[in-house]
Design a protein around this motif. Structure first.
Motif, PDB file in Angstrom:
ATOM      1  N   PRO A  33       0.850  -1.235   0.093  1.00 23.91           N
ATOM      2  CA  PRO A  33       0.035  -0.252  -0.104  1.00 23.91           C
ATOM      3  C   PRO A  33       0.822   1.246   0.069  1.00 23.91           C
ATOM      4  O   PRO A  33       0.449   2.285  -0.615  1.00 23.91           O
ATOM      5  CB  PRO A  33      -0.671  -0.177   1.332  1.00 23.91           C
ATOM      6  N   GLU A  34       2.095   1.589   0.583  1.00 22.70           N
ATOM      7  CA  GLU A  34       2.843   2.377   0.701  1.00 22.70           C
ATOM      8  C   GLU A  34       3.517   2.508  -0.512  1.00 22.70           C
ATOM      9  O   GLU A  34       3.532   3.617  -0.969  1.00 22.70           O
ATOM     10  CB  GLU A  34       4.042   2.128   1.827  1.00 22.70           C
ATOM     11  N   ALA A  37       0.928   3.968  -2.937  1.00 18.11           N
ATOM     12  CA  ALA A  37       0.691   5.664  -2.470  1.00 18.11           C
ATOM     13  C   ALA A  37       1.967   6.440  -3.049  1.00 18.11           C
ATOM     14  O   ALA A  37       1.579   7.512  -3.626  1.00 18.11           O
ATOM     15  CB  ALA A  37       0.710   5.715  -1.080  1.00 18.11           C
ATOM     16  N   GLY A  41       1.833   9.335  -6.217  1.00 18.08           N
ATOM     17  CA  GLY A  41       2.267  10.827  -6.194  1.00 18.08           C
ATOM     18  C   GLY A  41       1.326  11.237  -4.979  1.00 18.08           C
ATOM     19  O   GLY A  41       1.285  12.370  -4.714  1.00 18.08           O
ATOM     20  N   GLN A  42       1.005  10.500  -3.946  1.00 17.61           N
ATOM     21  CA  GLN A  42       0.235  10.906  -2.544  1.00 17.61           C
ATOM     22  C   GLN A  42       1.201  10.889  -1.535  1.00 17.61           C
ATOM     23  O   GLN A  42       0.618  11.325  -0.329  1.00 17.61           O
ATOM     24  CB  GLN A  42      -0.920   9.867  -2.452  1.00 17.61           C
ATOM     25  N   ILE A  43       2.386  10.880  -1.665  1.00 16.28           N
ATOM     26  CA  ILE A  43       3.289  10.797  -0.491  1.00 16.28           C
ATOM     27  C   ILE A  43       4.318  11.835  -0.474  1.00 16.28           C
ATOM     28  O   ILE A  43       4.725  12.330  -1.414  1.00 16.28           O
ATOM     29  CB  ILE A  43       4.001   9.395  -0.346  1.00 16.28           C
ATOM     30  N   ASP A  44       4.298  12.674   0.747  1.00 17.93           N
ATOM     31  CA  ASP A  44       5.156  13.814   0.669  1.00 17.93           C
ATOM     32  C   ASP A  44       6.690  13.473   1.100  1.00 17.93           C
ATOM     33  O   ASP A  44       7.641  13.997   0.677  1.00 17.93           O
ATOM     34  CB  ASP A  44       4.751  14.779   1.596  1.00 17.93           C
ATOM     35  N   ALA A  45       6.819  12.720   2.226  1.00 14.94           N
ATOM     36  CA  ALA A  45       8.083  12.469   2.861  1.00 14.94           C
ATOM     37  C   ALA A  45       8.278  10.861   3.230  1.00 14.94           C
ATOM     38  O   ALA A  45       7.175  10.169   3.647  1.00 14.94           O
ATOM     39  CB  ALA A  45       8.134  13.250   4.356  1.00 14.94           C
ATOM     40  N   VAL A  46       9.358  10.503   3.459  1.00 17.80           N
ATOM     41  CA  VAL A  46       9.480   9.203   4.126  1.00 17.80           C
ATOM     42  C   VAL A  46      10.457   9.178   5.119  1.00 17.80           C
ATOM     43  O   VAL A  46      11.358  10.342   4.966  1.00 17.80           O
ATOM     44  CB  VAL A  46      10.439   8.215   2.824  1.00 17.80           C
ATOM     45  N   PHE A  55      12.753  12.752   5.164  1.00 17.68           N
ATOM     46  CA  PHE A  55      13.051  13.569   4.114  1.00 17.68           C
ATOM     47  C   PHE A  55      11.905  13.740   3.114  1.00 17.68           C
ATOM     48  O   PHE A  55      11.211  12.793   2.847  1.00 17.68           O
ATOM     49  CB  PHE A  55      14.494  13.158   3.251  1.00 17.68           C
ATOM     50  N   LEU A  56      12.000  14.627   2.533  1.00 17.93           N
ATOM     51  CA  LEU A  56      11.103  15.128   1.445  1.00 17.93           C
ATOM     52  C   LEU A  56      11.087  14.408   0.290  1.00 17.93           C
ATOM     53  O   LEU A  56      12.255  14.309  -0.286  1.00 17.93           O
ATOM     54  CB  LEU A  56      10.738  16.626   1.306  1.00 17.93           C
ATOM     55  N   ALA A  60       7.249  17.256  -3.314  1.00 19.81           N
ATOM     56  CA  ALA A  60       7.172  17.994  -2.007  1.00 19.81           C
ATOM     57  C   ALA A  60       8.064  18.962  -2.045  1.00 19.81           C
ATOM     58  O   ALA A  60       7.865  20.274  -1.544  1.00 19.81           O
ATOM     59  CB  ALA A  60       7.088  17.151  -0.807  1.00 19.81           C
TER      60      ALA A  60
ATOM     61  N   ALA B  29       4.055  16.020   6.493  1.00 20.30           N
ATOM     62  CA  ALA B  29       5.173  16.427   6.533  1.00 20.30           C
ATOM     63  C   ALA B  29       4.970  18.133   6.272  1.00 20.30           C
ATOM     64  O   ALA B  29       4.880  18.653   5.184  1.00 20.30           O
ATOM     65  CB  ALA B  29       5.991  16.060   5.296  1.00 20.30           C
ATOM     66  N   PRO B  33       2.190  19.528  -0.332  1.00 16.01           N
ATOM     67  CA  PRO B  33       0.815  19.417  -0.816  1.00 16.01           C
ATOM     68  C   PRO B  33       0.042  18.244  -0.321  1.00 16.01           C
ATOM     69  O   PRO B  33      -1.305  18.521  -0.135  1.00 16.01           O
ATOM     70  CB  PRO B  33       1.249  19.485  -2.288  1.00 16.01           C
ATOM     71  N   ASN B  34       0.451  17.178  -0.475  1.00 12.17           N
ATOM     72  CA  ASN B  34      -0.346  15.939   0.106  1.00 12.17           C
ATOM     73  C   ASN B  34      -0.806  15.994   1.495  1.00 12.17           C
ATOM     74  O   ASN B  34      -1.997  15.621   1.786  1.00 12.17           O
ATOM     75  CB  ASN B  34       0.468  14.539  -0.387  1.00 12.17           C
ATOM     76  N   LEU B  74       6.111   5.102   8.031  1.00  6.08           N
ATOM     77  CA  LEU B  74       7.284   5.242   7.225  1.00  6.08           C
ATOM     78  C   LEU B  74       7.300   6.463   6.351  1.00  6.08           C
ATOM     79  O   LEU B  74       8.160   7.166   5.895  1.00  6.08           O
ATOM     80  CB  LEU B  74       7.994   4.138   6.513  1.00  6.08           C
ATOM     81  N   VAL B  75       5.933   6.490   5.702  1.00  6.80           N
ATOM     82  CA  VAL B  75       5.610   7.789   4.833  1.00  6.80           C
ATOM     83  C   VAL B  75       4.495   8.701   5.406  1.00  6.80           C
ATOM     84  O   VAL B  75       3.754   8.099   6.106  1.00  6.80           O
ATOM     85  CB  VAL B  75       5.292   6.864   3.581  1.00  6.80           C
ATOM     86  N   THR B  76       4.483   9.860   4.723  1.00  6.42           N
ATOM     87  CA  THR B  76       3.534  10.842   5.067  1.00  6.42           C
ATOM     88  C   THR B  76       2.758  11.179   3.877  1.00  6.42           C
ATOM     89  O   THR B  76       3.876  11.428   2.883  1.00  6.42           O
ATOM     90  CB  THR B  76       4.005  11.907   5.846  1.00  6.42           C
ATOM     91  N   PRO B  77       1.592  11.444   3.879  1.00  3.82           N
ATOM     92  CA  PRO B  77       0.675  11.660   4.916  1.00  3.82           C
ATOM     93  C   PRO B  77       0.171   9.870   5.235  1.00  3.82           C
ATOM     94  O   PRO B  77       0.129   9.347   4.238  1.00  3.82           O
ATOM     95  CB  PRO B  77      -0.524  12.407   4.433  1.00  3.82           C
ATOM     96  N   VAL B  91      -2.635   5.235   4.308  1.00  8.07           N
ATOM     97  CA  VAL B  91      -1.483   5.919   3.883  1.00  8.07           C
ATOM     98  C   VAL B  91      -2.252   6.792   2.491  1.00  8.07           C
ATOM     99  O   VAL B  91      -2.987   6.308   1.899  1.00  8.07           O
ATOM    100  CB  VAL B  91      -0.340   5.180   3.371  1.00  8.07           C
ATOM    101  N   ASN B  93      -3.258  10.804   0.550  1.00  7.93           N
ATOM    102  CA  ASN B  93      -3.690  12.050   0.899  1.00  7.93           C
ATOM    103  C   ASN B  93      -5.302  11.833   1.479  1.00  7.93           C
ATOM    104  O   ASN B  93      -5.868  12.973   1.437  1.00  7.93           O
ATOM    105  CB  ASN B  93      -3.585  13.020  -0.164  1.00  7.93           C
TER     106      ASN B  93
END
Lengths: 560, 111
Positions: A33-34, A37, A41-46, A55-56, A60, B29, B33-34, B74-77, B91, B93
């Motif tokens: 799932p991650e 995501a 392109g729904q993730i900003d940072a890991v 880190f972005l 982002a 984060a 944007p997300n 581990l990931v955001t959002p 996980v 947006n």
């Protein structure tokens, strides 16, 4: 913004996304799932568990950069410069579109603090206050400073700053913006000028002014009002700014209570718009003594907070001048000039000069009574162009004229004969000026000056003759002849062809009924000797009038 | 760290509402944007389906990365439902409304 930048600086994964980034992410993120995501392109940072830091992702980062650029351009719009200082508050960098053009800032400020030139030295207190803020690591806003530009001109700048911390929360210095506010300051100073002029003018007025709002609170007072408020109490005090005028009026006690109530009522009326103006005159005790005030309340124009203006003027001096009978000048008489009074004119120059210092020029008004029978004589009068009747009063009858004094004589002749109490009423019937002297001083002068004694004894005798003749005349002669005599005597003394005399007055003077005067005056008018209308008598034919008068006129005149 | 307030339960509110308080943590984060989108999406869902019966904590992983790691994020959002059990994680947006409702244990209301 703060945390955002701080993390970027402290982030080991710099925004430059190399080809290794995708592989790195794939190693960190294993679940489907991650990864999905991330792919969508729904993730900003890991978050990297190995370093414990987030880190972005490139998108982002891009957004963040754009954000930063947007903020910077807004910053440039809102301010002229941005700057950074180190831990010791020394400038380490400055940027700004305007830095080159306006010439306030150049490389020379690097290494300087706000305490150093080109910044205008702040006052010690201001600097301490600012330093305290810096020690607290507090942000400061709109600190206004003077500084010298490259051309040596004075400019004003407004500085705002906030502290900077690194990822370990260590203080790194300050950064902020600076605006050139010289023009604003100049225009503010210009705008203040007319205002200050107006304020100074108000303060320079002798009148005390204050402006009240709808509740009667004082919102403005000029300096005289302020100075007075500080030094007095009660209704006499002008209320200081911020206090309630009506409450102060209501608080008035004792003799001031009545005035306080009246003033409060008047002020309320004008505030309510029931009346555009209110005036009140009152007496109060001020630090300078007992004072008379004239208070005026007027409506304030416009719809603002100010509703009425209260102005108060000290009219003590003016009122005092008005109370002195007919006083125009109250001054000692100047030397020189023709002497109007014939008694004084007849004196040798030396004797006249001796009298002069004690004389006061006064104006006598029509109807004024100088003495009443039985009253002590406080002053003697030498008429210049005024006319005074001496009247004997008998109980149950109107007063009867027994003598007429003009520029040929003196009022207060009893003093000359050793009496200091008047036996007659002295009534002003022709307004004009006279020389007045205090009775005690006059007695001293009289004893000293033989020529004066001679003149006044002769005059006293003439008055005696006049009284005797008048007594006989009133008993035996016709009203018409007596009226003619009286008019001739008045004419001699008044030096005018026209007098203001009512029939009632003439009747009293001659001791006859009004009808008798009407008839006699009508007859003289018919013979075109006088004209008479509405109390105004004009002499048309003096010789004719002499012929019409009884012989008493000539008899009296021959003794003068 | 932001916290949306836990307010009094409004019994008069209409519509299908959860009867127990849902406790959630949203990992973001900063203002990426997300992350902003996720906050907006979650707020809309909470408003419509949870009324006042929720408690939400928003955690910025740029500031508190270790909290995220401790929660296995581990990931955001990312959104974690803490209670009621079972806990769940979603996980992205949060633009897929139905999967969010499923994860939170709230069924899509019948329209």
């Amino acid at each position: 913004m703060k945390s955002n930048l701080r993390v970027l600086e402290g982030n080991p994964h710099r925004p430059d996304a190399g080809p290794g980034l995708s592989a790195h992410i794939l190693r960190l993120v294993k679940s489907a799932p991650e990864r999905r995501a991330i792919a969508s392109g729904q993730i900003d940072a890991v978050i990297d568990p190995a370093t414990g830091k987030a880190f972005l992702l490139p998108d982002a980062q891009q957004a963040q950069r754009e954000d930063g650029a947007r903020v910077r351009s807004l910053l440039a719009l809102a301010s002229d410069w941005s700057w950074e200082q180190d831990e010791s508050h020394r400038f380490v960098s400055h940027t700004g579109a305007a830095s080159g053009s306006s010439g306030v800032f150049d490389e020379s400020i690097i290494g300087k603090t706000l305490r150093d030139p080109p910044f205008d030295t702040m006052s010690e207190a201001d600097w301490r206050a600012h330093q305290r803020l810096l020690e607290w690591r507090a942000a400061f806003r709109d600190l206004e400073l003077g500084c010298t530009d490259r051309a040596g001109g004075m400019r004003s700048v407004s500085i705002s700053g906030e502290p900077v911390f690194d990822a370990q929360d260590r203080f790194k210095g300050y950064r902020g913006t600076m605006r050139d506010i010289t023009l604003r300051k100049q225009s503010e100073a210009l705008a203040q000028k007319p205002l200050r002029l107006a304020c100074d003018t108000l303060d320079a007025l002798a009148v005390q002014l204050c402006v009240l709002d709808s509740a009667g609170n004082v919102i403005l007072a000029n300096k005289p009002a302020g100075a007075f408020a500080a030094g007095s109490r009660g209704i006499g005090a002008v209320v200081p700014v911020g206090d309630n005028y009506l409450a102060a009026c209501d608080k008035a006690r004792g003799s001031e209570r009545k005035d306080g109530v009246a003033i409060a009522a008047g002020v309320r009326q004008v505030i309510a718009g029931d009346s555009p103006l209110f005036r009140h005159e009152y007496v109060c005790n001020s630090p300078a003594g007992r004072c008379q005030y004239s208070l005026t309340v007027t409506a304030y124009p416009g719809d603002g907070a100010a509703r009425v203006v209260v102005s108060r003027e000290n009219v003590t001096e003016r009122k005092r001048a008005e109370r002195i009978p007919g006083n125009v000048t109250g001054h000692k008489v100047a030397e020189g000039g023709p002497i109007a009074n014939s008694l004084l004119a007849a004196l040798p120059a030396k004797d006249y000069q001796g009298l002069l210092a004690g004389f006061e020029l006064v104006t006598l008004t029509y109807g004024e009574v100088l003495f009443e029978p039985g009253e002590p004589i406080r002053h003697v009068y030498f008429p210049n162009d005024s006319l005074v009747s001496l009247l004997t009063t008998i109980e149950g009858h109107e007063a009867l004229e027994v003598g007429l004094v003009g520029r040929e004589g003196m009022i207060g002749i009893s003093l000359v004969l050793g009496m200091d109490v008047s036996s007659v009423r002295a009534l002003v019937q022709g307004a004009g000026t006279a020389m007045r002297m205090n009775a005690a001083r006059f007695r001293r002068q009289f004893r000293k000056s033989l020529p004066l004694q001679g003149e006044l004894y002769r005059y006293a005798h003439a008055m005696l003759v006049q009284a005797r003749q008048t007594a006989a005349c009133n008993r035996f002669h016709e009203v018409q002849g007596r009226l003619a005599r009286w008019l001739l005597m008045t004419h001699d003394r008044a030096r005018s062809d026209q007098f203001l005399l009512t029939q009632k007055f003439l009747a009293d003077m001659l001791g006859v009924r009004r009808a008798g005067v009407t008839k006699a005056a009508g007859s003289l008018q018919q013979r075109k000797l006088i004209s008479y209308s509405r109390g105004k008598i004009r002499m048309l034919d003096r010789q004719g009038l002499e012929a019409a008068s009884c012989g008493c006129y000539e008899a009296v005149k021959s003794h003068q | 760290m932001h916290k949306l307030g836990r307010k009094k339960i409004d019994r008069s509110a209409s519509g299908p509402v959860a009867t127990t308080v849902v406790v959630m943590r949203l990992y973001i984060a900063n203002n990426a944007p997300n992350s902003i989108r996720a906050i907006a999406n979650l707020e809309a869902i909470c408003k419509q389906h949870l009324k006042d019966n929720f408690k939400l904590e928003i955690i910025d992983v740029l500031e508190y990365p270790l909290r995220a790691l401790a929660d296995g994020i581990l990931v955001t959002p990312s959104l974690a439902k803490v209670s009621p059990l079972p806990s769940a994680k979603i996980v992205g947006n949060l633009s897929d409304r139905s999967s969010v409702l499923h994860a939170l244990g709230i069924l899509e209301p019948v329209v």
